[in-house]
Design an enzyme around this catalytic site. Sequence first.
Site, mmCIF file in Angstrom:
data_model
loop_
_atom_site.group_PDB
_atom_site.id
_atom_site.type_symbol
_atom_site.label_atom_id
_atom_site.label_comp_id
_atom_site.label_asym_id
_atom_site.label_seq_id
_atom_site.Cartn_x
_atom_site.Cartn_y
_atom_site.Cartn_z
ATOM 1 N N ARG A 63 74.303 39.741 21.482
ATOM 2 C CA ARG A 63 75.660 39.261 21.727
ATOM 3 C C ARG A 63 76.036 38.009 20.939
ATOM 4 O O ARG A 63 77.195 37.802 20.634
ATOM 5 C CB ARG A 63 75.736 38.818 23.193
ATOM 6 N N LYS A 170 58.339 48.579 29.000
ATOM 7 C CA LYS A 170 58.407 48.761 30.435
ATOM 8 C C LYS A 170 59.429 47.792 31.039
ATOM 9 O O LYS A 170 59.747 46.800 30.380
ATOM 10 C CB LYS A 170 57.040 48.567 31.049
ATOM 11 N N LYS A 204 45.476 45.325 23.087
ATOM 12 C CA LYS A 204 44.477 44.250 23.114
ATOM 13 C C LYS A 204 43.136 44.781 22.604
ATOM 14 O O LYS A 204 42.698 45.859 23.008
ATOM 15 C CB LYS A 204 44.315 43.706 24.541
ATOM 16 N N GLU A 238 46.890 35.952 37.267
ATOM 17 C CA GLU A 238 47.614 34.979 36.441
ATOM 18 C C GLU A 238 47.734 33.683 37.209
ATOM 19 O O GLU A 238 47.917 33.701 38.430
ATOM 20 C CB GLU A 238 49.010 35.500 36.104
ATOM 21 N N ASP A 257 55.475 45.777 38.190
ATOM 22 C CA ASP A 257 55.449 45.007 36.944
ATOM 23 C C ASP A 257 54.196 45.300 36.117
ATOM 24 O O ASP A 257 54.293 45.539 34.912
ATOM 25 C CB ASP A 257 55.534 43.505 37.277
ATOM 26 N N HIS A 262 49.747 48.434 33.139
ATOM 27 C CA HIS A 262 48.512 47.864 32.584
ATOM 28 C C HIS A 262 47.273 48.256 33.392
ATOM 29 O O HIS A 262 46.255 48.683 32.848
ATOM 30 C CB HIS A 262 48.584 46.335 32.532
ATOM 31 N N LYS A 360 50.284 36.631 40.786
ATOM 32 C CA LYS A 360 50.708 35.375 40.170
ATOM 33 C C LYS A 360 50.110 34.247 41.007
ATOM 34 O O LYS A 360 49.814 34.427 42.192
ATOM 35 C CB LYS A 360 52.227 35.237 40.221
#
Length: 509
Positions: A63, A170, A204, A238, A257, A262, A360
């Site tokens: 944009r 994703k 990876k 994480e 997520d 993964h 997390k």
Amino acid sequence: MNSYQNPLRDPQDRRLPRIAGPCVLVIFGVTGDLSRKKLMPAVYDLANRGLLPPGFGLVGFARRDWADQDFAKEVHDAVKEHARTPFREEVWEQLLEGIRFVSGTFDSDESFESLKKTIVELDTTRGTGGNHAFYLSIPPSGFEQVMSQLAKHGLAERHAGTWNRVVIEKPFGHDLASAKELNAVVERLFTPQEVFRIDHYLGKETVQNLLALRFANQMFEPIWNNHYVSHVEITMAEDIGIGGRAGYFDGIGSARDVMQNHLLQLLALTAMEEPTSFEASQLRAEKKKVLAAAHVPQHYDLHTARGQYAAGWQGGEAVIGYLEEEGVPADSKTETYAAIRVDIDNRRWAGVPFYLRTAKRMPRRVTEVALSFKRAPHLPFTVTDTEELGTNALVMRIQPDEGVTLRFGAKVPGTQMEIREVSMDFAYGGSFTESSPEAYERLILDVLLGDPPLFPQQEEVELSWQILDPVLEYWASLDSQPDQYPAGTWGPESSFEMVARDGNSWRRP
Ligand code: BG6
């Protein structure tokens, strides 16, 4: 057409660098975080490694009211900040010649006409050969519009000797039904061979090493089954919180997520049978077989756990809880911790629970696949001799400290027979001088080469949703807050109870 041959098939080819042919990479959503932190730096790193052709164009579509130079400055800054390889002016100058920006919106015909003109101009002036990859780094809600605009403006037309590809990120839907709808939108325009679904974990090095470890060696495969393995843990922890990503994350949660993609891909690579080759069709066939045999055992209350981080301490600093994060509704039920047990109904794995967990705000960032082995059937020692003998384990450290660890018992030096758990380590840093490319470098290169093994197919995506959907439905039906865990801890009490029910416990990575 693409004449690239998979180097794994022909040992003669192995040392040849895999260099992309002439092409244009168009990135939609180029002002987003992913593009700035990963995609643009990866493009530069590829150029710096000499893996992009002189006839290369990078087109940003967003944009912003930018001219080519403004976008070029953005790319430049992103590269300086995030690229893996050193900045070299001559590489940058060459890349710069092919950088263009199209300012536009998805609903504007004018914007797509302008995109078309830009691409044609690059094809003519830069010799990009009519080969185009469209990277959709945008929310799935934008897919339909972009697809119909590409079709309407003839941007996905096929011409002899050229290629068009689409790259999608994703989340591939939020459940099985929406994943199918999304795919129908994409495959209305592109054939399955032209669709490249990014699961960056597959890019990876350490994830690809799972295949090397299992299938290049003789010593692991004979014990890679329910005769020897007691359980498998796949952890993706994480330390970060949700930061500025509430808009994306809230309402999605940890399971959608990263577990759907993964972690289930890691499970597939760990549990699948040996493929006849590493060609896409063979590799995918084995992954599909094992995903089709996998399910979360019923009684989801016993075999799953979900949590949400509360205020706590991280690295010596006080941090806020999920519900206090900016943009998160005060009554959000989104999980930031998810754990499930997966059983695999086949001869190799019957009776071996695979525990998957992700969260997390854990004490540290670590992703690993750990196989724990059964106790020896007989121990010719006294009970005190083996008090400190843990479980034999093989741990594939995906990140950080990339490598592999084997844990086993050894005699403590001294006059007594005392056994203690020790580790034997392989570390990438200690064994190789080559540094690992970033996942996105590998994946973008593979897209440009048209090399598909590292991209999951739609069927794998659907099988993964089939595994997760019942759990997500169960959690939604509870209509309650996920269990709280203080930031900087290893998760809610319920997650420990979940594995304790089977007589197991989570490893402390
Ligand atoms: C992404 C998730 O796919 O992976 C993020 O959307 C997560 O929530 C990220 O932080 C982690 O990636 P990596 O490569 O740092 O483990």
